[in-house]
Write a protein that holds these residues in place. Structure first.
Motif, PDB file in Angstrom:
ATOM      1  N   VAL A 163     -29.637  51.026  55.977  1.00 31.57           N
ATOM      2  CA  VAL A 163     -29.542  49.766  54.971  1.00 31.57           C
ATOM      3  C   VAL A 163     -30.792  48.931  55.262  1.00 31.57           C
ATOM      4  N   GLY A 164     -31.563  49.041  54.348  1.00 34.34           N
ATOM      5  CA  GLY A 164     -32.872  48.070  54.250  1.00 34.34           C
ATOM      6  C   GLY A 164     -33.930  48.584  54.716  1.00 34.34           C
ATOM      7  N   ARG A 165     -33.931  49.268  56.154  1.00 30.09           N
ATOM      8  CA  ARG A 165     -35.133  49.731  56.797  1.00 30.09           C
ATOM      9  C   ARG A 165     -35.585  50.942  56.153  1.00 30.09           C
ATOM     10  N   THR A 166     -34.650  52.010  55.737  1.00 33.89           N
ATOM     11  CA  THR A 166     -35.171  53.239  55.000  1.00 33.89           C
ATOM     12  C   THR A 166     -36.046  52.857  53.834  1.00 33.89           C
ATOM     13  N   GLN A 167     -35.347  51.859  52.963  1.00 36.30           N
ATOM     14  CA  GLN A 167     -36.278  51.852  51.711  1.00 36.30           C
ATOM     15  C   GLN A 167     -37.420  50.971  52.004  1.00 36.30           C
ATOM     16  N   LEU A 190     -22.948  45.999  59.479  1.00 36.09           N
ATOM     17  CA  LEU A 190     -21.521  46.114  60.309  1.00 36.09           C
ATOM     18  C   LEU A 190     -21.241  45.128  61.236  1.00 36.09           C
ATOM     19  N   ASP A 191     -22.252  44.335  61.757  1.00 35.93           N
ATOM     20  CA  ASP A 191     -21.819  43.384  62.962  1.00 35.93           C
ATOM     21  C   ASP A 191     -21.492  42.024  61.876  1.00 35.93           C
ATOM     22  N   HIS A 192     -21.409  42.207  60.661  1.00 35.63           N
ATOM     23  CA  HIS A 192     -21.153  41.032  60.002  1.00 35.63           C
ATOM     24  C   HIS A 192     -20.034  41.323  58.817  1.00 35.63           C
ATOM     25  N   CYS A 193     -19.833  42.633  58.684  1.00 35.14           N
ATOM     26  CA  CYS A 193     -18.583  43.230  57.537  1.00 35.14           C
ATOM     27  C   CYS A 193     -17.811  43.990  58.240  1.00 35.14           C
ATOM     28  N   GLY A 194     -17.893  44.744  59.400  1.00 27.12           N
ATOM     29  CA  GLY A 194     -17.308  45.867  59.815  1.00 27.12           C
ATOM     30  C   GLY A 194     -15.685  45.610  60.104  1.00 27.12           C
ATOM     31  N   MET A 195     -15.220  44.304  60.308  1.00 26.09           N
ATOM     32  CA  MET A 195     -13.872  44.116  60.429  1.00 26.09           C
ATOM     33  C   MET A 195     -12.889  43.313  59.331  1.00 26.09           C
ATOM     34  N   LEU A 196     -13.699  43.240  58.121  1.00 31.22           N
ATOM     35  CA  LEU A 196     -13.182  42.863  57.013  1.00 31.22           C
ATOM     36  C   LEU A 196     -11.924  43.710  56.511  1.00 31.22           C
ATOM     37  N   PRO A 197     -11.994  44.992  56.762  1.00 32.24           N
ATOM     38  CA  PRO A 197     -10.704  45.810  56.277  1.00 32.24           C
ATOM     39  C   PRO A 197      -9.533  45.322  57.247  1.00 32.24           C
ATOM     40  N   TRP A 198      -9.789  45.076  58.460  1.00 30.34           N
ATOM     41  CA  TRP A 198      -8.624  44.311  59.125  1.00 30.34           C
ATOM     42  C   TRP A 198      -8.108  42.900  58.534  1.00 30.34           C
ATOM     43  N   ILE A 199      -8.991  42.076  57.994  1.00 31.16           N
ATOM     44  CA  ILE A 199      -8.526  40.868  57.150  1.00 31.16           C
ATOM     45  C   ILE A 199      -7.834  41.351  56.052  1.00 31.16           C
ATOM     46  N   ALA A 200      -8.337  42.438  55.296  1.00 32.47           N
ATOM     47  CA  ALA A 200      -7.416  43.031  54.206  1.00 32.47           C
ATOM     48  C   ALA A 200      -6.024  43.525  54.401  1.00 32.47           C
ATOM     49  N   LYS A 201      -6.059  43.938  55.373  1.00 31.96           N
ATOM     50  CA  LYS A 201      -4.712  44.822  55.904  1.00 31.96           C
ATOM     51  C   LYS A 201      -3.747  43.526  56.214  1.00 31.96           C
ATOM     52  N   ASN A 202      -4.330  42.666  57.287  1.00 41.83           N
ATOM     53  CA  ASN A 202      -3.395  41.623  57.798  1.00 41.83           C
ATOM     54  C   ASN A 202      -3.003  40.448  56.775  1.00 41.83           C
ATOM     55  N   TYR A 203      -3.926  40.029  55.842  1.00 40.49           N
ATOM     56  CA  TYR A 203      -4.089  38.897  55.179  1.00 40.49           C
ATOM     57  C   TYR A 203      -4.198  39.094  53.577  1.00 40.49           C
ATOM     58  N   THR A 214     -21.180  47.522  51.534  1.00 40.88           N
ATOM     59  CA  THR A 214     -20.032  47.302  52.505  1.00 40.88           C
ATOM     60  C   THR A 214     -19.000  48.670  52.692  1.00 40.88           C
ATOM     61  N   GLU A 215     -18.465  49.058  51.276  1.00 34.76           N
ATOM     62  CA  GLU A 215     -17.654  50.136  51.375  1.00 34.76           C
ATOM     63  C   GLU A 215     -18.243  51.203  51.940  1.00 34.76           C
ATOM     64  N   LEU A 216     -19.651  51.658  51.664  1.00 36.80           N
ATOM     65  CA  LEU A 216     -20.230  52.865  52.321  1.00 36.80           C
ATOM     66  C   LEU A 216     -20.139  52.750  53.850  1.00 36.80           C
ATOM     67  N   LEU A 217     -20.310  51.439  54.235  1.00 33.16           N
ATOM     68  CA  LEU A 217     -20.499  51.526  55.849  1.00 33.16           C
ATOM     69  C   LEU A 217     -19.175  51.489  56.429  1.00 33.16           C
ATOM     70  N   GLU A 276      -7.678  48.439  50.112  1.00 34.06           N
ATOM     71  CA  GLU A 276      -7.266  47.019  49.858  1.00 34.06           C
ATOM     72  C   GLU A 276      -8.428  45.856  49.850  1.00 34.06           C
ATOM     73  N   LEU A 277      -9.428  46.112  50.892  1.00 39.01           N
ATOM     74  CA  LEU A 277     -10.489  45.290  50.941  1.00 39.01           C
ATOM     75  C   LEU A 277     -11.180  45.306  49.544  1.00 39.01           C
ATOM     76  N   MET A 278     -11.471  46.393  48.893  1.00 38.03           N
ATOM     77  CA  MET A 278     -12.240  46.647  48.013  1.00 38.03           C
ATOM     78  C   MET A 278     -11.517  45.677  46.821  1.00 38.03           C
ATOM     79  N   ASN A 279     -10.131  45.884  46.623  1.00 36.84           N
ATOM     80  CA  ASN A 279      -9.399  45.323  45.770  1.00 36.84           C
ATOM     81  C   ASN A 279      -9.525  43.713  45.890  1.00 36.84           C
ATOM     82  N   ASN A 280      -9.858  43.262  47.065  1.00 36.75           N
ATOM     83  CA  ASN A 280      -9.890  41.904  47.276  1.00 36.75           C
ATOM     84  C   ASN A 280     -11.391  41.094  47.286  1.00 36.75           C
TER      85      ASN A 280
END
Length: 416
Positions: free
Chosen positions: A221-225, A57-70, A84-87, A111-115
């Motif tokens: 993500v990653g550590r459980t596995q 999330l510290d790398h992908c968590g605000m991408l829906p904002w990008i999708a919404k605005n741009y 990413t979609e799950l998180l 919208e993010l997933m479509n982009n």
């Protein structure tokens, strides 16, 4: 080439970097920091394209904002897109449950997933006069560092680990002129990985043989596995609970991004999964080893299991991840207390934990010595250090080796 960090350069979390060259504007990562409440990077101007390194999330968590605005096209590897979609959908649930402001909604995630456009390692994408290609970053399955080729060659690492883990192989250096590298473990190294794994296995054995339960809180993500793969040869009654189950199912569909598809399958066979409430009841009654989501103990099913064993001198809580100072895990390590909420309709309570407690370093980030070896292998003219609370120890070692080191600040434009 002009660069500017919108977050995550002088700190670990909410990373976002703008790159401008030859009238092309690119954004690398755009995340959030899971503080209480969450914090966000500076608002991004419209990019021509976004490149996502991985699905934390510290790398992908605000991408829906990008999708919404741009509505900008976003590039990532196939497993990164799925996770990413799950998180980000889960982050909405957490915001609602905690009463935090919602900076995007389900429609924005749609919208993010479509982009998204997927790229595999070493594929090349042309963006105007630039060529961009992802390489394995060794952090989690699908994690990528990006090579940007124009008048010069620049590599943006995202989060990297250079040593082989059970789940993924380590990252290899990429020759470049400019290296933009994470420094999470600036000034620090990790203990020997194999020794740490043996110590974890022995602690689980000791706990079970003494008649207790081994509770292992893990990031989904990653550590459980990774932990499941470390423990897969033990013949105990072992269960896994929380979002980590869903992440494991996603990873099994992308075997090319896993170090050993066979080992991942074997680990999933050895662990019973908590799917329904009756499963959790059975796990609480019968399990000898429980791997549960809630790596910093701030939520997730792990709180229930800890409450069950808190006064049992034979049971153990075995922490496997970094604990930020605001987390339950940090409080547990330092004063043996933590706050739990066993149901949403129940008030939060503070409990004292008296069972055995140990912490193991299974970090998915490279330590300083490995980072230095990686830089030397890339042989750049310039090294930009990001994603670090204290960059100076790492910077000093590199300067002593005659590298030109740059330590930019948030919202400060600089040129390479």
């Amino acid at each position: 080439m002009k660069l500017k960090f919108l977050g995550g350069v002088e700190e670990v979390g909410k990373l976002g970097m703008l790159l401008h060259e030859d009238n092309v504007n690119l954004l690398f990562d755009y995340g959030m920091a899971a503080d209480k409440p969450p914090t966000y990077p500076l608002p991004a101007p419209k990019p021509d394209m976004v490149f996502l390194t991985h699905s934390h999330l510290d790398h992908c968590g605000m991408l829906p904002w990008i999708a919404k605005n741009y509505g900008t096209e976003i590039i990532a590897t196939p497993p990164t897109v799925k996770v990413t979609e799950l998180l980000v959908r889960d982050s909405i649930k957490i915001a609602k449950a905690e009463g935090y402001p919602e900076v995007y909604n389900e429609n924005d995630i749609d919208e993010l997933m479509n982009n998204f456009t997927t790229m595999s390692y070493t594929e090349v994408m042309d963006i105007g006069p630039l060529e961009v290609s992802p390489y394995p970053a060794g952090h989690i399955p699908g994690a990528a560092m990006y090579e940007i080729y124009g008048d010069s060659t620049t590599v943006f690492t995202g989060d990297i680990h250079t040593c082989n883990m059970r789940l993924v192989k380590g990252a290899k250096p990429v020759k470049c002129d400019n290296l933009i590298i994470e420094g999470t473990y600036s000034g620090r190294n990790h203990p020997d990985r194999k020794k740490t794994e043996r110590e974890l296995i022995e602690s689980v054995k000791e706990t079970v043989e003494n008649g207790g339960k081994a509770i292992i809180p893990c990031f989904a993500v990653g550590r459980t596995q990774e932990v499941m793969m470390i423990l897969k040869n033990l013949k105990y009654n072992m269960w896994v609970d929380g979002m980590g189950k869903s992440i494991s199912k996603i990873y099994k569909t992308f075997p090319g991004y896993i170090r050993s598809e066979h080992d991942l399958k074997e680990s999933r066979r050895r662990f019973s999964e908590v799917t329904y409430s009756r499963d959790r009841k059975q796990a609480r009654a019968e399990a000898q080893v429980i791997v549960a989501t809630g790596g910093m103990l701030d939520g997730g099913p792990v709180q229930t299991y800890i409450n069950d064993v808190k006064n049992d001198p034979h049971s153990s809580i075995l922490l496997t991840g970094f604990q930020v100072e605001t987390s339950n895990g940090y409080n547990l390590l330092n004063n043996r207390t933590m706050n739990i909420q066993l149901a949403r309709d129940q008030p939060e309570q503070t409990i004292k934990v008296k069972c055995n407690l140990k912490k193991f370093d299974l970090s998915a980030h490279a330590g300083q010595d490995d980072l230095i070896k990686f830089v030397e292998g890339c042989d750049p003219e310039n090294v930009v250090i990001m994603h670090s609370d204290d960059r100076e120890p790492f910077a000093k070692e590199l300067r002593d080796r005659n590298f030109n080191v740059i330590l930019p600040k948030t919202n400060e434009e600089f040129e390479l």
